[in-house]
Design an enzyme around this catalytic site. Sequence first.
Site, PDB file in Angstrom:
ATOM      1  N   SER A  26       0.818  -1.217   0.000  1.00 10.26           N
ATOM      2  CA  SER A  26       0.000   0.000   0.000  1.00 10.26           C
ATOM      3  C   SER A  26       0.853   1.268   0.000  1.00 10.26           C
ATOM      4  CB  SER A  26      -0.929   0.003   1.223  1.00 10.26           C
ATOM      5  OG  SER A  26      -0.187  -0.144   2.422  1.00 10.26           O
ATOM      6  N   ASP A  30      -2.800   6.510  12.076  1.00 11.41           N
ATOM      7  CA  ASP A  30      -2.038   5.775  11.068  1.00 11.41           C
ATOM      8  C   ASP A  30      -0.690   6.481  10.883  1.00 11.41           C
ATOM      9  OD1 ASP A  30      -0.902   4.605   8.854  1.00 11.41           O
ATOM     10  OD2 ASP A  30      -2.668   4.790   7.555  1.00 11.41           O
ATOM     11  N   HIS A  44       1.188   5.166   6.685  1.00 11.81           N
ATOM     12  CA  HIS A  44       0.919   5.768   5.376  1.00 11.81           C
ATOM     13  C   HIS A  44       1.095   7.285   5.429  1.00 11.81           C
ATOM     14  CE1 HIS A  44      -1.249   1.876   5.404  1.00 11.81           C
ATOM     15  NE2 HIS A  44      -0.751   1.792   4.183  1.00 11.81           N
TER      16      HIS A  44
END
Length: 429
Positions: A160, A405, A408
């Site tokens: 990702s 998070d 990311h």
Amino acid sequence: MGTLKPSRGKVPLSIITFVFCSLAFLALLYTLRISSFSSSTIFRFKPCANKNAPKKSFKDKKNVGAGALNYAADDRFEFDPEECTLDRGKWVFNTSIKPLYSDRTCPYLDRQVSCVKNGRLDSDYRHWEWQPDDCILPRFDPKITLQKVQGKRLMFVGDSLQRGQWQSFVCLVESVIPEGQKSMKRGRTHTIFKAKEYNATIEFYWAPFLVESNTDVHIIADPKKRILKVDSVDKHAKHWIGVDILVFNTYVWWMSGLKIKSLWGSFANGEEGYEELDAPVSYKLGLKTWANWVDSNVNPNKTKVFFTTMSPTHQRSADWGNEKGIKCFNETRPVRKKRHWGTGSDKRIMSVVAGVVSRMKVPVTLLNITQLSEYRIDAHSSIYTELGGKLLTEEEKKDPLHYADCIHWCLPGVPDTWNTILYAHLLFL
């Protein structure tokens, strides 16, 4: 009266004095020259900006971009892939730098990285520019980039984080492509952006471990139940054949903190037959399998291969001295300490990548983004993201310890710098 004859074997005193003074002067200059070297420069000489560096132009000076730095006031040399040390430098705040896109103007961003849309109000994280110590990175130019990939397939392969780099690349170029001349075809594992006018595709292929695993398509949330087939990439690699520019990565999925269930042979045996290996050991086996495929199947005269080094995670605020912090939550500035390295980057993995790539027959260019990204504790999605396909609720946002998070990155943001480095390399193709 006879004339006086000069005595033989004796040198006039004036000449001796002149020679002595000259030697003393030269000795003084030599002493000053030697003392001007620091202990660090003895072991690390930087390329000479005037002598060794290429002239301050690429094949076309336009490649530097409209926002190029003032060379007259900068003694760094222009980017050269053989000379530039990208991991040594600093982040410089520059409000004159405007991102080439936003999460409101680019329609191809996932909600996971659309921080402004998700409520992030501060904007400073979008105005930091990476400046290497010894060279000048060119500003990303969308039109020149598209010219470089014209008639080609460019594919990002990985997890990702690699998907974030791919989305960044697409958003950096898509605004200069007229409507009707671009399209996006999304698939479960393979997504293709097409720039029709340039007959070019910018693709993403999902392979979080590069090698095959039982969690490639249907994600297994529990790392304990994941099994890797460390001796095979065939299922994935058939999609890489014929691609002109390949950009690989794999890291964060290996770092569960657990031993990796590693399997040789078929998945038909199910749970039987695997061995539990330490992450660096399993990673090395998997990466050597990938490297063997590249060496056996890639023609370096037709295909250029890149490998993006690991993207740091910032889960432990004590790493950068914020003992009372909660992961990367509420961080608004990069770490200022030179060579900062936190617990979210595993140097053993870095060593494996360097070792495997150095022994490959096919040249692989490392996009060394780890150190420069280590400083950017301020640029993660944090609480401005989604979980399980849904945006975080207000209650979840109040619990950053469990929901922030710090893996990311917001877009626009740090991955744009990774692509600037990739762009700089593409200029030399």
